[in-house]
Design a protein around this motif. Sequence first.
Motif, PDB file in Angstrom:
ATOM      1  N   ILE A   1      53.499  46.524  95.847  1.00  0.00           N
ATOM      2  CA  ILE A   1      54.727  46.980  97.008  1.00  0.00           C
ATOM      3  C   ILE A   1      55.131  46.032  96.783  1.00  0.00           C
ATOM      4  O   ILE A   1      55.307  44.920  97.540  1.00  0.00           O
ATOM      5  N   SER A   2      56.869  46.871  96.697  1.00  0.00           N
ATOM      6  CA  SER A   2      58.207  46.033  97.057  1.00  0.00           C
ATOM      7  C   SER A   2      57.685  44.583  95.687  1.00  0.00           C
ATOM      8  O   SER A   2      57.652  43.199  96.141  1.00  0.00           O
TER       9      SER A   2
ATOM     10  N   SER B   1      56.780  59.417 103.317  1.00  0.00           N
ATOM     11  CA  SER B   1      56.469  60.195 102.179  1.00  0.00           C
ATOM     12  C   SER B   1      54.454  58.947 101.780  1.00  0.00           C
ATOM     13  O   SER B   1      55.402  57.860 102.438  1.00  0.00           O
ATOM     14  N   LYS B   2      54.548  58.912 100.697  1.00  0.00           N
ATOM     15  CA  LYS B   2      53.632  58.034 100.134  1.00  0.00           C
ATOM     16  C   LYS B   2      53.969  56.840 100.305  1.00  0.00           C
ATOM     17  O   LYS B   2      54.291  56.028  99.752  1.00  0.00           O
ATOM     18  N   ALA B   3      55.370  57.244  98.884  1.00  0.00           N
ATOM     19  CA  ALA B   3      56.119  55.649  98.764  1.00  0.00           C
ATOM     20  C   ALA B   3      56.890  55.121 100.056  1.00  0.00           C
ATOM     21  O   ALA B   3      56.597  54.053 100.090  1.00  0.00           O
ATOM     22  N   ALA B   4      57.165  56.079 100.753  1.00  0.00           N
ATOM     23  CA  ALA B   4      57.658  55.139 102.198  1.00  0.00           C
ATOM     24  C   ALA B   4      56.209  54.542 103.338  1.00  0.00           C
ATOM     25  O   ALA B   4      56.447  53.246 103.837  1.00  0.00           O
ATOM     26  N   LEU B   5      55.168  54.947 102.945  1.00  0.00           N
ATOM     27  CA  LEU B   5      54.086  54.750 103.838  1.00  0.00           C
ATOM     28  C   LEU B   5      53.832  53.580 103.169  1.00  0.00           C
ATOM     29  O   LEU B   5      54.161  52.399 104.224  1.00  0.00           O
ATOM     30  N   LEU B   6      53.486  53.249 102.569  1.00  0.00           N
ATOM     31  CA  LEU B   6      53.211  51.910 101.599  1.00  0.00           C
ATOM     32  C   LEU B   6      53.711  50.506 102.697  1.00  0.00           C
ATOM     33  O   LEU B   6      52.727  49.582 102.968  1.00  0.00           O
ATOM     34  N   PRO B   7      54.919  50.628 101.728  1.00  0.00           N
ATOM     35  CA  PRO B   7      55.645  49.412 102.430  1.00  0.00           C
ATOM     36  C   PRO B   7      55.960  48.691 104.206  1.00  0.00           C
ATOM     37  O   PRO B   7      55.819  48.098 104.661  1.00  0.00           O
ATOM     38  N   ALA B   8      55.259  50.225 104.464  1.00  0.00           N
ATOM     39  CA  ALA B   8      55.272  49.845 105.963  1.00  0.00           C
ATOM     40  C   ALA B   8      54.620  49.402 106.675  1.00  0.00           C
ATOM     41  O   ALA B   8      54.139  49.199 107.879  1.00  0.00           O
ATOM     42  N   ASN B   9      52.882  49.077 105.450  1.00  0.00           N
ATOM     43  CA  ASN B   9      51.913  49.337 106.274  1.00  0.00           C
ATOM     44  C   ASN B   9      51.767  47.264 106.915  1.00  0.00           C
ATOM     45  O   ASN B   9      52.454  46.637 106.105  1.00  0.00           O
TER      46      ASN B   9
ATOM     47  N   ILE C   1      43.146  45.838  99.136  1.00  0.00           N
ATOM     48  CA  ILE C   1      43.313  46.772  99.293  1.00  0.00           C
ATOM     49  C   ILE C   1      43.219  47.406 100.394  1.00  0.00           C
ATOM     50  O   ILE C   1      43.200  48.508 100.653  1.00  0.00           O
ATOM     51  N   GLU C   2      41.969  46.239 101.071  1.00  0.00           N
ATOM     52  CA  GLU C   2      41.464  46.467 102.296  1.00  0.00           C
ATOM     53  C   GLU C   2      42.235  47.009 103.497  1.00  0.00           C
ATOM     54  O   GLU C   2      41.961  48.153 104.027  1.00  0.00           O
ATOM     55  N   PRO C   3      43.297  45.708 103.581  1.00  0.00           N
ATOM     56  CA  PRO C   3      44.411  46.706 104.838  1.00  0.00           C
ATOM     57  C   PRO C   3      45.168  48.165 104.156  1.00  0.00           C
ATOM     58  O   PRO C   3      45.897  48.437 105.474  1.00  0.00           O
ATOM     59  N   LEU C   4      44.933  48.160 103.568  1.00  0.00           N
ATOM     60  CA  LEU C   4      45.373  49.391 102.911  1.00  0.00           C
ATOM     61  C   LEU C   4      44.720  50.819 103.347  1.00  0.00           C
ATOM     62  O   LEU C   4      44.974  51.997 102.731  1.00  0.00           O
ATOM     63  N   VAL C   5      43.220  50.635 103.694  1.00  0.00           N
ATOM     64  CA  VAL C   5      42.558  51.778 103.899  1.00  0.00           C
ATOM     65  C   VAL C   5      41.629  51.810 105.317  1.00  0.00           C
ATOM     66  O   VAL C   5      41.528  52.716 105.776  1.00  0.00           O
ATOM     67  N   ASN C   6      41.613  50.529 105.940  1.00  0.00           N
ATOM     68  CA  ASN C   6      41.143  50.311 106.968  1.00  0.00           C
ATOM     69  C   ASN C   6      41.510  49.501 107.760  1.00  0.00           C
ATOM     70  O   ASN C   6      40.336  49.131 108.817  1.00  0.00           O
ATOM     71  N   ALA C   7      42.320  48.919 107.807  1.00  0.00           N
ATOM     72  CA  ALA C   7      43.358  48.027 108.547  1.00  0.00           C
ATOM     73  C   ALA C   7      43.026  48.221 110.472  1.00  0.00           C
ATOM     74  O   ALA C   7      43.263  49.478 110.536  1.00  0.00           O
ATOM     75  N   TRP C   8      42.957  47.260 110.895  1.00  0.00           N
ATOM     76  CA  TRP C   8      42.955  48.357 112.868  1.00  0.00           C
ATOM     77  C   TRP C   8      43.057  46.358 113.191  1.00  0.00           C
ATOM     78  O   TRP C   8      43.266  45.603 112.191  1.00  0.00           O
TER      79      TRP C   8
END
Length: 449
Positions: free
Chosen positions: A144-145, A175-183, A151-158
């Motif tokens: 990302i960028s 969008s998919k492209a926008a949500l990834l870097p926002a995590n 992978i884990e923080p992209l699947v189950n972050a809390w």
Amino acid sequence: MRLNLNFRIKSMKRLTTTLFLLLGLAVSNCDQLGLNGLNPFEKDKKENDAIALAFLALTGGASPTKENFLITYANIAEKNYSDAYTAAVSFQTKVNAFVANPTQTGLNELRTEWRKARVSYLQTEIFRFSNGPIDNKEVVFETISGESKEIEPLVNAWPMDESYNDYLVTNGIVSKAALLPANEQEEATADEPTESAKHVSVGWHAIEYTLWGKDNATSNAVTAGQRPLADFVSSANFANRKTYLKSATDLLVDHMTILKKQWSSTDSNSYYYKFIKDADGKSLDSVLRGIAKFAYGEWGGERMSGAASGSQEEEHSCFSDNTKNDFYYDATGFENIFTGTYSGSSVSPGIGLGSILTSEEKTATLKNISNAKLFCLNEHDEDTSLNQTCANGTISYRFDQVIVASAVGTTQHTIFTGTIQTSVKAIGKTIQSAAKRFGTTIEDSGLNL
């Protein structure tokens, strides 16, 4: 394959019952084994021999070696991640149908499908912290960028900041492209006064919030979140919310695909083969460290700390009130690895972690597994047919009530903190102690996150 929660619960019950019958014969029913009347030393020897025979029955006669355990572990991971992927795809299919035609029936079915999909994923969490594909960006990662991400923080972050997700929907960052870097950007909020809440844009809990909305913690309500159907059909930004739901779900499937491929025994370039080859001699070391840390620091630590704090905002799946399932299936995931079984069946070569532990460690851990599963899974408002009949001594009240130790939940709060959480932490300590025999020293600091 559509997961059936009732079937999975019954399968796990059958497995647990069978295991305890075997070990009960080995340890408890001394009359049937002819152990009464023996001196203590003879009795201990015969009990240990009986336990060994019981585990031999479960393993089909395979040798209880480190190598066979690692193969069993990898084969369970392969089956578990494959099921988790299939469940995510089934959920994705439901999401696509709902986005195309939002109805109240569809929303209820989608919430139920989310719960069912979590059953497989939660069992994979025992593979955390073991330098495997889920949380080692050097094994497999999402770029990302230009930066490698686990992978884990992209699947189950809390935990997550709900207001941030509302911001994303309001501003069309969906969008998919926008949500990834926002995590995963951290920011303290009023909702999380004791700990920074995370800007979690993707994964199970972001999707959970989208489906249920915020739980009404302030009034100790005995329901999950009550997001109205109007949020998907007529309220402000409803189109963005549907796109958000679809994009986050598509990303979830993308990431589960990566994990499934990495644990595939049919791909010679996968992590599966690196793991069982154990060229650097560190696979068992990583597994023991990971299990001890997950049990003591994550599962029995951070996630269960909400009950001690009294804050409902600390509840792991607070929007759906799925937290009891979270803890139950985390226990099932460990039980799989411990017994060398998955979904009620032995996994070749059937050498679980328990097969390479001492009889004392096996007996203590089996008791702790039983304690860790003292949850009655009865909060499925969307489909009450999934609810269990609650036995005495289990957590039968809504977890919100257990956390705040209300008048109705005080006794259950004690069961949770005094028996369940204590037993889960004890699992971590047992693995810490046992690891020394395999040349692995786990410091106390290694048990904590």
